[in-house]
Design a protein around this motif. Sequence first.
Motif, PDB file in Angstrom:
ATOM      1  N   ALA A  15       0.851  -1.193   0.000  1.00 41.46           N
ATOM      2  CA  ALA A  15       0.000   0.000   0.000  1.00 41.46           C
ATOM      3  C   ALA A  15       0.884   1.239   0.000  1.00 41.46           C
ATOM      4  CB  ALA A  15      -0.930   0.006   1.207  1.00 41.46           C
ATOM      5  N   ALA A  16       0.394   2.315  -0.586  1.00 41.61           N
ATOM      6  CA  ALA A  16       1.170   3.547  -0.701  1.00 41.61           C
ATOM      7  C   ALA A  16       1.310   4.270   0.630  1.00 41.61           C
ATOM      8  CB  ALA A  16       0.532   4.475  -1.726  1.00 41.61           C
ATOM      9  N   THR A  17       0.419   3.961   1.596  1.00 45.33           N
ATOM     10  CA  THR A  17       0.517   4.507   2.938  1.00 45.33           C
ATOM     11  C   THR A  17       0.402   3.365   3.937  1.00 45.33           C
ATOM     12  OG1 THR A  17      -1.859   4.941   3.010  1.00 45.33           O
ATOM     13  CG2 THR A  17      -0.435   6.756   2.313  1.00 45.33           C
ATOM     14  N   ARG A  18       0.913   3.570   5.128  1.00 44.39           N
ATOM     15  CA  ARG A  18       0.881   2.530   6.150  1.00 44.39           C
ATOM     16  C   ARG A  18      -0.562   2.216   6.532  1.00 44.39           C
ATOM     17  NH1 ARG A  18       4.628   0.304   9.564  1.00 44.39           N
ATOM     18  NH2 ARG A  18       3.715  -0.663  11.416  1.00 44.39           N
ATOM     19  N   THR A  19      -0.897   0.938   6.580  1.00 49.09           N
ATOM     20  CA  THR A  19      -2.281   0.530   6.818  1.00 49.09           C
ATOM     21  C   THR A  19      -2.582   0.268   8.286  1.00 49.09           C
ATOM     22  OG1 THR A  19      -1.693  -1.785   6.372  1.00 49.09           O
ATOM     23  CG2 THR A  19      -2.504  -0.466   4.515  1.00 49.09           C
ATOM     24  N   GLU A  20      -1.553   0.157   9.143  1.00 50.73           N
ATOM     25  CA  GLU A  20      -1.755  -0.058  10.572  1.00 50.73           C
ATOM     26  C   GLU A  20      -1.063   1.050  11.350  1.00 50.73           C
ATOM     27  OE1 GLU A  20      -0.242  -3.878  11.510  1.00 50.73           O
ATOM     28  OE2 GLU A  20      -1.792  -4.965  10.401  1.00 50.73           O
ATOM     29  N   PRO A  21      -1.596   1.406  12.518  1.00 48.33           N
ATOM     30  CA  PRO A  21      -0.929   2.447  13.327  1.00 48.33           C
ATOM     31  C   PRO A  21       0.505   2.037  13.659  1.00 48.33           C
ATOM     32  CG  PRO A  21      -3.124   1.959  14.181  1.00 48.33           C
ATOM     33  CD  PRO A  21      -2.830   0.910  13.148  1.00 48.33           C
ATOM     34  N   LEU A  22       1.385   3.007  13.691  1.00 44.58           N
ATOM     35  CA  LEU A  22       2.788   2.724  13.964  1.00 44.58           C
ATOM     36  C   LEU A  22       3.025   2.344  15.415  1.00 44.58           C
ATOM     37  CD1 LEU A  22       5.742   2.781  12.900  1.00 44.58           C
ATOM     38  CD2 LEU A  22       5.844   5.167  13.675  1.00 44.58           C
ATOM     39  N   GLY A  23       2.259   2.890  16.326  1.00 48.20           N
ATOM     40  CA  GLY A  23       2.555   2.701  17.734  1.00 48.20           C
ATOM     41  C   GLY A  23       3.529   3.772  18.216  1.00 48.20           C
ATOM     42  N   ARG A  24       3.993   3.629  19.423  1.00 45.14           N
ATOM     43  CA  ARG A  24       4.871   4.649  19.999  1.00 45.14           C
ATOM     44  C   ARG A  24       6.205   4.632  19.265  1.00 45.14           C
ATOM     45  NH1 ARG A  24       5.357   7.936  24.302  1.00 45.14           N
ATOM     46  NH2 ARG A  24       7.433   8.267  25.195  1.00 45.14           N
ATOM     47  N   TRP A  25       6.574   5.791  18.726  1.00 43.36           N
ATOM     48  CA  TRP A  25       7.806   5.871  17.955  1.00 43.36           C
ATOM     49  C   TRP A  25       8.920   6.436  18.821  1.00 43.36           C
ATOM     50  CZ3 TRP A  25       9.873  10.775  16.876  1.00 43.36           C
ATOM     51  CH2 TRP A  25       9.018  11.859  17.096  1.00 43.36           C
ATOM     52  N   TRP A  26      10.173   6.104  18.427  1.00 40.23           N
ATOM     53  CA  TRP A  26      11.311   6.524  19.240  1.00 40.23           C
ATOM     54  C   TRP A  26      12.369   7.298  18.443  1.00 40.23           C
ATOM     55  CZ3 TRP A  26      16.576   5.086  19.021  1.00 40.23           C
ATOM     56  CH2 TRP A  26      16.893   4.172  17.996  1.00 40.23           C
ATOM     57  N   LEU A  27      12.325   7.209  17.119  1.00 42.00           N
ATOM     58  CA  LEU A  27      13.366   7.804  16.285  1.00 42.00           C
ATOM     59  C   LEU A  27      12.720   8.536  15.125  1.00 42.00           C
ATOM     60  CD1 LEU A  27      16.463   7.967  15.578  1.00 42.00           C
ATOM     61  CD2 LEU A  27      16.094   5.914  14.183  1.00 42.00           C
ATOM     62  N   ARG A  28      13.273   9.713  14.786  1.00 42.92           N
ATOM     63  CA  ARG A  28      12.768  10.463  13.638  1.00 42.92           C
ATOM     64  C   ARG A  28      13.915  10.743  12.672  1.00 42.92           C
ATOM     65  NH1 ARG A  28      13.540  14.440  17.614  1.00 42.92           N
ATOM     66  NH2 ARG A  28      14.794  16.222  16.903  1.00 42.92           N
ATOM     67  N   ASN A  29      13.553  10.841  11.402  1.00 41.35           N
ATOM     68  CA  ASN A  29      14.478  11.214  10.336  1.00 41.35           C
ATOM     69  C   ASN A  29      13.738  12.114   9.359  1.00 41.35           C
ATOM     70  OD1 ASN A  29      15.933   7.881   9.815  1.00 41.35           O
ATOM     71  ND2 ASN A  29      16.326   9.347  11.438  1.00 41.35           N
ATOM     72  N   ARG A  30      14.498  12.924   8.649  1.00 38.40           N
ATOM     73  CA  ARG A  30      13.983  13.583   7.444  1.00 38.40           C
ATOM     74  C   ARG A  30      14.909  13.189   6.310  1.00 38.40           C
ATOM     75  NH1 ARG A  30      10.798  17.727   5.404  1.00 38.40           N
ATOM     76  NH2 ARG A  30      11.724  18.940   3.703  1.00 38.40           N
ATOM     77  N   TRP A  31      14.329  12.588   5.269  1.00 40.19           N
ATOM     78  CA  TRP A  31      15.108  12.152   4.111  1.00 40.19           C
ATOM     79  C   TRP A  31      14.917  13.175   3.004  1.00 40.19           C
ATOM     80  CZ3 TRP A  31      12.012   7.038   4.578  1.00 40.19           C
ATOM     81  CH2 TRP A  31      12.439   6.328   5.713  1.00 40.19           C
ATOM     82  N   GLU A  32      16.021  13.701   2.484  1.00 40.19           N
ATOM     83  CA  GLU A  32      15.971  14.772   1.494  1.00 40.19           C
ATOM     84  C   GLU A  32      16.775  14.397   0.247  1.00 40.19           C
ATOM     85  OE1 GLU A  32      15.877  18.449   4.761  1.00 40.19           O
ATOM     86  OE2 GLU A  32      17.709  18.032   3.631  1.00 40.19           O
ATOM     87  N   GLU A  33      16.352  14.966  -0.893  1.00 34.08           N
ATOM     88  CA  GLU A  33      17.107  14.839  -2.149  1.00 34.08           C
ATOM     89  C   GLU A  33      17.418  13.377  -2.483  1.00 34.08           C
ATOM     90  OE1 GLU A  33      17.611  17.086  -4.285  1.00 34.08           O
ATOM     91  OE2 GLU A  33      17.166  18.916  -3.161  1.00 34.08           O
ATOM     92  N   LEU A  34      16.389  12.553  -2.492  1.00 40.51           N
ATOM     93  CA  LEU A  34      16.586  11.126  -2.720  1.00 40.51           C
ATOM     94  C   LEU A  34      16.602  10.801  -4.204  1.00 40.51           C
ATOM     95  CD1 LEU A  34      14.196  11.400  -0.211  1.00 40.51           C
ATOM     96  CD2 LEU A  34      15.083   9.086   0.108  1.00 40.51           C
ATOM     97  N   ALA A  35      17.594  10.062  -4.626  1.00 40.22           N
ATOM     98  CA  ALA A  35      17.610   9.453  -5.958  1.00 40.22           C
ATOM     99  C   ALA A  35      17.390   7.961  -5.793  1.00 40.22           C
ATOM    100  CB  ALA A  35      18.932   9.712  -6.659  1.00 40.22           C
ATOM    101  N   PHE A  36      16.455   7.404  -6.556  1.00 38.86           N
ATOM    102  CA  PHE A  36      16.172   5.972  -6.546  1.00 38.86           C
ATOM    103  C   PHE A  36      16.633   5.396  -7.878  1.00 38.86           C
ATOM    104  CE2 PHE A  36      12.959   7.933  -3.850  1.00 38.86           C
ATOM    105  CZ  PHE A  36      12.859   7.084  -2.754  1.00 38.86           C
ATOM    106  N   VAL A  37      17.565   4.466  -7.837  1.00 38.96           N
ATOM    107  CA  VAL A  37      18.033   3.800  -9.047  1.00 38.96           C
ATOM    108  C   VAL A  37      17.820   2.303  -8.835  1.00 38.96           C
ATOM    109  CG1 VAL A  37      19.897   3.568 -10.718  1.00 38.96           C
ATOM    110  CG2 VAL A  37      19.772   5.616  -9.284  1.00 38.96           C
ATOM    111  N   HIS A  38      16.846   1.732  -9.542  1.00 40.44           N
ATOM    112  CA  HIS A  38      16.407   0.354  -9.323  1.00 40.44           C
ATOM    113  C   HIS A  38      16.768  -0.527 -10.522  1.00 40.44           C
ATOM    114  CE1 HIS A  38      13.787   2.054  -6.180  1.00 40.44           C
ATOM    115  NE2 HIS A  38      13.194   2.811  -7.095  1.00 40.44           N
TER     116      HIS A  38
END
Length: 258
Positions: A15-38
């Motif tokens: 699914a394009a978005t998470r289908t279940e609640p994440l629960g209590r989170w402990w770590l955060r990130n911000r991902w920037e300027e991503l290149a995807f090469v598959h």
Amino acid sequence: MTAPDREVAPPTPIAATRTEPLGRWWLRNRWEELAFVHWAYEPDLVQALLPDGLRVDTIDGNAYVSLIPFRMADAAPRWLPAIPWLSSFAETNVRTYVVDSAGNRAIWFFSLEASRLPIVALARWALGFPYVWGDLSIEEGERDGMRWRRYATTRRRWPKRPASTSVVGIDIGERIAEPSDLDVFLTARWGTAAEWPRGSGTLRHHPVDHPEWELWQATLTEYHDEAITAAGLPEPTGDPIVRWSPATRARFARPTRV
């Protein structure tokens, strides 16, 4: 395809978005300027490099291996502010797509290169991720009305073997209004799989949540990489699928054993 020794539950839906609640989170990130090469790979080639308890995830009969350079920002536990210099750095990872024994569709990292030694040491020790300390850079600009990005890993500092370098240059095209099923398969992964402690054979799932990806078409203009073959894979062949994303925010819940 070689089957893992452990029984694996049916995979969770994609699914394009998470289908279940994440629960209590402990770590955060911000991902920037991503290149995807598959790149598409034969599933047997990828499965042979996975630990017991994981099976390679496939779509239309193909496994995929991805090279993803980006900028990490605001990397910190939820109870701490971001630390200047330490919480923002360039990173490049080589990953594939797996299903664990609990049926979680996840990401398996063959390697993660980062330019901050304390982050590398902590992630290796606490999370089991195969981080490597290296020299990385990101350049950006515009020419002829088109945005471009250049990502480079010039040296592995620690651990040094196997050595690898990587250069990815892209031109950014139009925004993708409706990502394809393949785009969603390759980007909408709601957790990672890692062996922790490293070498123990014990797998953990690290749940993650983030907004739906904003993906843009991209063209590969420069490419040189040794990180994929350093992972034990053959050199990729054929034309890759190339995408770019400006940024997203992510939150991680605590990892659980599977």
